[in-house]
Enzyme design. Structure first.
Site, PDB file in Angstrom:
ATOM      1  N   TRP A   1       0.868  -1.181   0.000  1.00 27.69           N
ATOM      2  CA  TRP A   1       0.000   0.000   0.000  1.00 27.69           C
ATOM      3  C   TRP A   1       0.903   1.228   0.000  1.00 27.69           C
ATOM      4  O   TRP A   1       1.894   1.279   0.751  1.00 27.69           O
ATOM      5  CB  TRP A   1      -0.912   0.043   1.231  1.00 27.69           C
ATOM      6  CG  TRP A   1      -1.633   1.351   1.294  1.00 27.69           C
ATOM      7  CD1 TRP A   1      -2.710   1.726   0.542  1.00 27.69           C
ATOM      8  CD2 TRP A   1      -1.284   2.494   2.093  1.00 27.69           C
ATOM      9  NE1 TRP A   1      -3.055   3.018   0.826  1.00 27.69           N
ATOM     10  CE2 TRP A   1      -2.200   3.522   1.766  1.00 27.69           C
ATOM     11  CE3 TRP A   1      -0.284   2.757   3.030  1.00 27.69           C
ATOM     12  CZ2 TRP A   1      -2.148   4.780   2.360  1.00 27.69           C
ATOM     13  CZ3 TRP A   1      -0.236   4.016   3.620  1.00 27.69           C
ATOM     14  CH2 TRP A   1      -1.171   5.017   3.286  1.00 27.69           C
TER      15      TRP A   1
ATOM     16  N   ASP B   1      -9.636  -3.078   1.297  1.00 30.52           N
ATOM     17  CA  ASP B   1      -9.754  -2.644   2.693  1.00 30.52           C
ATOM     18  C   ASP B   1     -11.170  -2.099   2.864  1.00 30.52           C
ATOM     19  O   ASP B   1     -11.605  -1.216   2.107  1.00 30.52           O
ATOM     20  CB  ASP B   1      -8.694  -1.562   2.966  1.00 30.52           C
ATOM     21  CG  ASP B   1      -8.671  -1.129   4.422  1.00 30.52           C
ATOM     22  OD1 ASP B   1      -9.743  -0.799   4.946  1.00 30.52           O
ATOM     23  OD2 ASP B   1      -7.572  -1.081   5.018  1.00 30.52           O
TER      24      ASP B   1
ATOM     25  N   HIS C   1     -11.801   1.697   2.677  1.00 35.53           N
ATOM     26  CA  HIS C   1     -11.175   2.480   1.606  1.00 35.53           C
ATOM     27  C   HIS C   1     -12.095   2.857   0.463  1.00 35.53           C
ATOM     28  O   HIS C   1     -11.637   3.098  -0.654  1.00 35.53           O
ATOM     29  CB  HIS C   1      -9.976   1.714   1.037  1.00 35.53           C
ATOM     30  CG  HIS C   1      -8.784   1.742   1.939  1.00 35.53           C
ATOM     31  ND1 HIS C   1      -7.528   1.388   1.525  1.00 35.53           N
ATOM     32  CD2 HIS C   1      -8.650   2.120   3.226  1.00 35.53           C
ATOM     33  CE1 HIS C   1      -6.669   1.512   2.524  1.00 35.53           C
ATOM     34  NE2 HIS C   1      -7.331   1.953   3.575  1.00 35.53           N
TER      35      HIS C   1
HETATM   36  C1  RNT Z   1      -3.711   2.456   4.754  1.00 30.83           C
HETATM   37  C2  RNT Z   1      -3.879   1.026   4.441  1.00 30.83           C
HETATM   38  C3  RNT Z   1      -2.786   0.130   4.928  1.00 30.83           C
HETATM   39  C4  RNT Z   1      -2.321   0.446   6.318  1.00 30.83           C
HETATM   40  C5  RNT Z   1      -1.339  -0.537   6.874  1.00 30.83           C
HETATM   41  C6  RNT Z   1      -0.693  -0.048   8.128  1.00 30.83           C
HETATM   42  O1  RNT Z   1      -4.800   3.199   4.479  1.00 30.83           O
HETATM   43  O2  RNT Z   1      -5.101   0.558   4.910  1.00 30.83           O
HETATM   44  O3  RNT Z   1      -3.169  -1.182   4.802  1.00 30.83           O
HETATM   45  O4  RNT Z   1      -3.398   0.550   7.204  1.00 30.83           O
HETATM   46  O5  RNT Z   1      -0.427  -0.857   5.901  1.00 30.83           O
HETATM   47 ZN    ZN Z   2      -5.456  -1.557   4.764  1.00 33.78          ZN
END
Ligand code: RNT
Ligand code: ZN
Length: 478
Positions: free
Chosen positions: A244, A318, A321
């Protein structure tokens, strides 16, 4: 011994007899209701610390009776609870190390910001060293039924106090984590850390206009892939390494195209080396917006979906997101038509924050249903991603992971064939009505039985253990 009635409501323990609970250890009778299950049986009371009530430990025979009843109820729907529990035991959740220290890491670098990753709160007891973090994780795992995994970020390297920049990281810097994982029977997953570093201060990494910045992060990402392959080989289970990056614009950009082309080029360089999929799996994670990248994120959903399809990498979704009303549960079955496997970062978005502790919400249940109903257990890697620094961090891990497992159990207990048939017959009235009826089946009794069988606290008694650990260990940290 005395008789007393207790009820668990809103997470609080009430003594309806109005008697003080400050009594020596004793056994009483209690009725505990919650989660569609109810028991009437013996409740153990333990000595009370700090004047606050201990949460009751439910006696084994109560659990057994509750389960025997639930088993019959589910059998009437053609659901075999034993089979469901067997399948649940086979699902490993990847616990994210970063909940334990507010996404800090233990590198010997100056304090930096950048990346929009912000844990809010100052609850005491944050892990300050890798040993502390491992200790905290052990406590968390001991309160979660089943065998799970560890999701480690590269910034948790142990370099023995030596400054090792991120593009020079090597497997040896994770030797202690790997040994610990082996000793505890844990699989591991990994992450490149492209934030909280001076080279990320512009807000751009792999999509930067500066070739030196891009090169630095390409090297870091390659180093992490090799570390990941090493971890997977050592532990005998593929290590999913998730990439990421924070790259994006706070305000409306003029050129959205060039940074995306640069990112694609960088990714091609990162993934050029072929690594054995038995040890290492690549995953890429999209985002809609972040703190400081409200107007445009370079690695958007469309961008990474295209890249993942083209290169058959894993795609990481995620839950926090996307647009606030957009859900990832609906995306899984579309994506898995085109790629083999995916990773989930199970999280909970609340307004502008994408990382609240996971709870048994409708969306969490829907995610689990999609995985189970469609037979995706082997193709969807389940990781957690939240960080709350305002509550006990171990409680955060345990609450979120237990919620994920409960959601999976509910899905595994569903009479899906029956529902499918109604849908195919066009009987949407019965489909809706049955889905609602199923919500009040006694899954809680099956869950309690599972916890007992897996030798972890049944019901809320695990909170006592977290409190004890806080008193004994966390409160002693500076
Ligand atoms: C960030 C992403 C990512 C992080 C981690 C710590 O918005 O969600 O996955 O939360 O890598
Ligand atoms: Zn994440």
């Amino acid at each position: 011994m005395r008789r007393m009635k207790v009820e668990l409501a809103k997470g609080r323990l009430w003594d309806t007899s109005k008697q003080s609970l400050k009594v020596p250890p004793c056994t009483g009778y209690g009725a505990i209701t919650g989660n569609g299950a109810s028991f009437l049986g013996k409740v153990h009371w333990q000595r009370l610390e700090k004047e606050s009530a201990m949460f009751p430990e439910i006696e084994e025979d109560s659990v057994e009776r509750g389960y025997a009843n639930a088993r019959e109820v589910y059998a009437a729907y053609g659901v075999d609870t034993e089979q469901a529990l067997g399948r649940l035991a086979g699902i490993a959740i990847s616990l994210h190390c970063w909940q334990g220290d507010d996404v800090g890491g233990f590198e010997a670098v100056d304090a930096v910001d950048g990346g929009g990753i912000q844990a809010t709160g100052n609850y005491p007891g944050r892990a300050r060293t890798a040993d502390e973090l491992r200790g905290d994780l052990e406590k968390a795992y001991s309160l979660i039924p089943g065998k799970h995994r560890l999701n480690l970020h590269s910034m948790y390297a142990e370099t023995g106090g030596k400054k090792v920049d991120r593009n020079a990281l090597e497997p040896a810097h994770y030797a202690r984590w790997i040994d610990w994982a082996k000793a505890n029977g844990l699989g591991m997953d990994f992450n490149q850390t492209c934030f909280a570093h001076p080279m990320a201060n512009s807000g751009f990494t792999l999509a930067s206009y500066d070739p030196a910045v891009r090169q630095f992060w390409i090297e870091h990402c390659i180093a992490c892939r090799r570390i990941s392959a090493h971890i997977g080989r050592e532990l005998g289970t593929p290590c999913v390494t998730n990439l990421w990056i924070p790259d994006g614009f706070k305000d409306t950009p003029v050129d959205r195209r060039t940074p995306r082309e640069l990112l694609r080029e960088s990714l091609d360089a990162v993934f050029a080396e072929r690594l054995d999929r038995r040890h290492h799996l690549d995953s890429i994670e999209c985002k809609l917006f972040g703190i400081g990248s409200e107007s445009c994120v370079i690695g958007s959903h469309e961008f990474y979906l295209g890249y993942a399809v083209e290169h058959n990498t894993l795609l990481c979704l995620d839950a926090g997101h996307f647009h606030p009303t957009e859900v990832i549960s609906d995306k899984i079955s579309s994506i898995l038509i085109y790629i083999d496997e995916m990773l989930l970062h199970v999280s909970r978005g609340v307004r502008w924050d994408s990382d609240h502790v996971v709870i048994l919400s409708d969306e969490l249940r829907a995610i689990a249903e999609e995985i189970v109903r469609n037979g995706y257990i082997e193709r969807v890697h389940i990781g957690l991603d939240f960080f709350d620094a305002s509550i006990n961090r171990i409680a955060a891990w345990v609450t979120g992971t237990r919620a994920m497992l409960k959601a999976l159990l509910i899905a595994l207990l569903e009479p899906t064939d029956m529902l499918r048939q109604l849908e195919r017959d066009g009987d949407y009235s019965a489909r809706l009505a049955l889905l609602e009826e199923l919500k009040s089946l006694p899954f809680g009794a099956v869950w309690d039985y599972y916890c007992a069988k897996q030798d972890v606290s049944v019901g809320p008694a695990w909170i006592n253990e977290v409190r004890q650990y806080e008193a004994d260990v966390l409160s002693k940290r500076g």
